[in-house]
Structure formats: C-alpha cells, structure tokens
Design an enzyme around this catalytic site. Structure first.
Site, short mmCIF file in Angstrom:
data_model
loop_
_atom_site.label_atom_id
_atom_site.label_comp_id
_atom_site.label_asym_id
_atom_site.label_seq_id
_atom_site.Cartn_x
_atom_site.Cartn_y
_atom_site.Cartn_z
N THR A 123 -4.99 5.85 -21.82
CA THR A 123 -4.70 4.59 -21.18
C THR A 123 -3.22 4.27 -21.39
OG1 THR A 123 -5.87 3.78 -22.90
CG2 THR A 123 -7.05 4.03 -21.08
N GLU A 134 -0.48 4.85 -0.24
CA GLU A 134 -1.46 6.18 -0.35
C GLU A 134 -0.48 7.46 -0.42
OE1 GLU A 134 -2.88 3.58 1.41
OE2 GLU A 134 -4.89 3.72 1.20
N TYR A 169 0.84 -1.29 -0.01
CA TYR A 169 0.11 -0.10 0.01
C TYR A 169 0.77 1.15 0.08
CZ TYR A 169 -5.01 -1.04 0.21
OH TYR A 169 -6.36 -1.31 0.09
N ASP A 216 -8.07 13.46 -24.67
CA ASP A 216 -7.86 12.04 -24.36
C ASP A 216 -7.19 11.06 -25.75
OD1 ASP A 216 -8.53 9.24 -24.03
OD2 ASP A 216 -10.63 9.39 -23.35
N ARG A 273 -2.76 -2.81 -18.34
CA ARG A 273 -3.89 -1.66 -18.09
C ARG A 273 -3.82 -0.74 -16.94
NH1 ARG A 273 -8.94 -4.06 -20.13
NH2 ARG A 273 -7.90 -4.92 -22.03
N LYS A 332 -3.25 0.51 -24.91
CA LYS A 332 -3.66 0.34 -26.14
C LYS A 332 -2.72 0.24 -27.15
CE LYS A 332 -8.33 2.07 -25.04
NZ LYS A 332 -8.46 2.90 -24.02
N1 DSN Z 1 -13.11 0.31 -23.98
C1 DSN Z 1 -12.04 1.04 -24.88
C2 DSN Z 1 -12.07 1.03 -26.51
O1 DSN Z 1 -12.38 -0.17 -26.74
O2 DSN Z 1 -11.99 1.89 -27.05
C3 DSN Z 1 -12.42 2.67 -24.33
O3 DSN Z 1 -12.68 2.59 -23.10
#
Ligand code: DSN
Length: 413
Positions: free
Chosen positions: A223, A53, A51, A197, A232, A226
C-alpha cells in the site's frame, strides 16, 4: 468561505473536527500517517474527472495526453525507489492488489501459504471467511509460541508437506524484520512463486532501514499510505516475466478505470521518498519504535517477540488485566489512538482481543523523538493502570493536547 463550507456545511464541519482530532491527539495506529499537502492537492485535483481504462499509450478513451505522462512518471519513480523491473501503479488499495496478484498467477483452488491473521497476517492472506480463503486453498503458518517470531524451519517443513504454488510473506501485525532470502530459498525448494506484502514496512525499505525483498521475490506489493506516507492506494512490483499477467489481472481482470488523481499523489509521494531526508525519517521511525518498546517494557508491558525491529509494537495486556478493546476505547478518550489487536494464540476474540497494536510512523512525521516516546509510554501506563479513573484521564487528555500542539501536522498546519 470554501466551496464545501457553503455547499455542505455538515461534511465541512465533520472534516474540521477530524482535523482538530488529528492535531490534538497522538496517532499511534501503525498503518496510519500524515501525507504531505502536495500529495493531498493531487488527490483533490481535477484528475478525479478523468476516465483512463487501459495503460499509458493503450487507453480505451480519448484525452489521455496528460494522464499518460502522470502514470508513466509514477511508474518510473516507483521503479527507481524500489529497484523493480516492472511496476503497476493502478491498484485501488492493498486488498485489490493482493487479489490481483492471486488472480494473475494462480488458479482457483491452488494451494498457497500465508501467515494466520491472528498471528500477524492479513485477511487477504487466507482468512477462511475472506475471498482469499474461499478462492484458494490457503495453508496457514504460525509464529512460534515461545518467541513470537517466525520459525523458518517450521515454515519450510509445512512448504515441503503441502507444496504450495505460492508462498506469501510480509505481514500486518508482526514487529520483527523478515528473512526474505530464507523465504525465497524455501519457495525455490518447493517450486513456489514468492510473494511479499510489504504494505507496513515499505517506507522503512525505501528508506534503507530494512532489507528489501524486491531483488529476490517474484512479486512484491505495498500500500502507499502507511510508512511510505503517500495517498490511499497500492502498487504491485514484479519481475518482467510476470508483468503481462499482473497488468492483465489488474485491468481488465479486476478493476475498471484507474484513479489517476491518486496515481498523481503516488508519484509525488515517491519523489518525496527518493529524497535524502526520507532516509532520516525512516531511521527515526525505527529508533522511536525501539525506544517506545523499551520504555513500555520498563513499565511492565509484555510485548509480543519482546520488542520490535520495525515501526510496530504488539503488546499483550493480559498481565495488566485490561482487554485490548477497553484499552483502545479509554485511550481514545484521552486523545491517544491505537488499535485493539489479537496476539498470537489469543484466548479472547478478534472483536475483544488481548492486545493492542501501535506504531511510530505518524508521530515521527510530526517530528516527535525519544523524549516524546518516553511521555507516550508514561501516558499509556498511567491510563491502562488506572482504567476507571476518569479524573486522571481528563488531566492526561490535556497533557497530550499540550504536547501535540508543539508538533505541526503536515497538510494541516
Ligand atoms: N488495515 C491495515 C492495517 O491496519 O494494518 C491492513 O489492511
């Protein structure tokens, strides 16, 4: 026998089956990728026990001498990768990151502009039934009906009319490059905070294939799993003047203990993305997507915006007479994974939309290039044009498997 295999064979077996699915199939969901074995080792490490924080140097619990160093390394690498003034690496994923940004820089009820979900936006960009749409007064812009592209003059007019406190750009189902400078000009004209984003295109931006909003925008988030090919999770990048507000909104505003095993995975992914070979990878993602788009068009597929500048393709299957849901389901049976998706001005429903969304980050990670894109377009066409022909589907499933087995999967093979 691994510890998992002896202790919990049920979960072990399912993971083994999933490994097999990932190896033997073609992964075309544009938001998915295969992360490296090194990233996975960090995510599966003993760091999950800790942990922490707070932030490096200012934690609430003891025993942080290693954790602080790991988090600082992740921050420094992300700053270097994107040229950002300030980075927070703690967001658990994209939706919490976006929520933290709104919580940091807006008051509930403030007016914000974001792209409509069925035009390529995201649930956190103001979907009326989602937290974003309920907590803030989102004014939703659309793409142009004829071109399928953003109409920057229409967006400017809407901004002048509604005077939003924030404008959100960056999308989840928009195949074209984004004019960040123009968005920033519009935001400046109406006194709005600019928020990008880049979850889908972060790898292409880090790899120098697409322009970055980071030099212009107040806040940028992505994120990490991707096109960026990490674990993740998500990160928020911002100008120094917003740093305190962003950090406070992430912790203690929204989250508790950060997931330091994932932060270690993020740090490793950033170091991978800083390597010259990542630039080659990013370029090939785009080359593959463009090639696949052209090959699909040659087979009569109708693409939203008529093509792609990115990793992502959105096809409207109306002219093929097969709804997106059915296409996704049948393609699943031959080992081709993509997702059903609404297209702009869709006349069908989100659960049974007209389109499919596909992309090239994962297949490019496996080393597939233009010849394989031609094969994929051919299989997509043969399956969708013969949607009831189960004998043909069985034959294609075998062809898909044989092709896939020639391309190793990082972290599995
Ligand atoms: N689930 C993501 C996507 O597939 O684009 C977006 O959050």
């Amino acid at each position: 026998m691994s510890a998992m295999q002896s202790q919990d064979p049920q979960i072990f077996d399912l993971i083994e089956h999933e490994k097999q699915r990932q190896k033997e199939g073609i992964e075309l969901i544009p938001s998915e990728n295969y992360t490296s074995a090194a990233v996975m080792e960090a995510c599966g490490s003993i760091l999950t026990n800790k942990y922490s924080e707070g932030y490096p140097g200012k934690r609430y619990y003891g025993g942080q001498e290693n954790i602080d160093q790991i988090e600082n390394i992740a921050i420094e690498r992300a700053k270097q990768l994107f040229g950002a003034e300030h980075v927070n690496v703690q967001p658990y994923s994209g939706s919490p990151a976006n929520t933290a940004i709104y919580f940091a820089l807006l008051n509930f009820g403030d007016t914000v502009m974001g792209l409509k979900l069925d035009h390529g936006g995201h649930i956190t960009h103001g979907l009326p039934i989602a937290f974003s749409g309920k907590a803030y007064n989102f004014v939703q812009y659309e793409v142009n009906r004829e071109t399928g592209r953003l109409d920057m003059e229409a967006i400017r007019k809407l901004a002048l009319e509604h005077k939003p406190k924030m404008i959100v750009a960056g999308f989840t189902a928009y195949p074209r490059d984004i004019d960040w400078k123009k968005f920033k000009e519009i935001a400046d004209e109406v006194g709005a905070i600019s928020m990008a984003d880049i979850s889908h295109t972060a790898g292409l931006i880090a790899g120098g294939v697409l322009e970055s909003p980071v030099p212009y925008f107040d806040v940028v988030m992505t994120t990490t799993h991707k096109t960026l090919r990490g674990p993740r999770g998500a990160i928020i990048l911002c100008k120094e003047k917003h740093a305190k507000a962003i950090d406070r909104a992430v912790f203690p505003g929204l989250q508790g203990g950060p997931h330091e095993h994932i932060i270690a995975g993020k740090a490793i992914a950033f170091s991978e993305a800083l390597k010259p070979e990542f630039k080659v990878y990013a370029k090939q993602i785009q080359t593959n997507a463009r090639h696949l788009a052209e090959a699909m068009k040659a087979k009569g597929f109708k693409l939203v915006s008529d093509g792609t500048d990115t990793h992502l393709i959105l096809a409207d299957l109306t002219n093929k007479g097969v709804p997106g849901k059915q296409a996704q389901m049948i393609l699943d049976t031959v080992g081709i994974t993509l997702n059903k998706n609404t297209v702009p001005f869709d006349t069908r429903t989100p659960m049974d939309p007209s389109g499919i969304r596909l992309g090239t980050p994962a297949v490019t990670t496996r080393g597939m290039k233009e010849p394989e894109m031609d094969m994929i377009a051919d299989w997509l066409d043969r399956v969708i044009s013969n949607i009831e022909d189960t004998a043909l589907h069985a034959k294609i499933k075998e062809e898909v498997k044989q092709m896939c087995l020639k391309f190793p999967v990082p972290g599995i093979d």
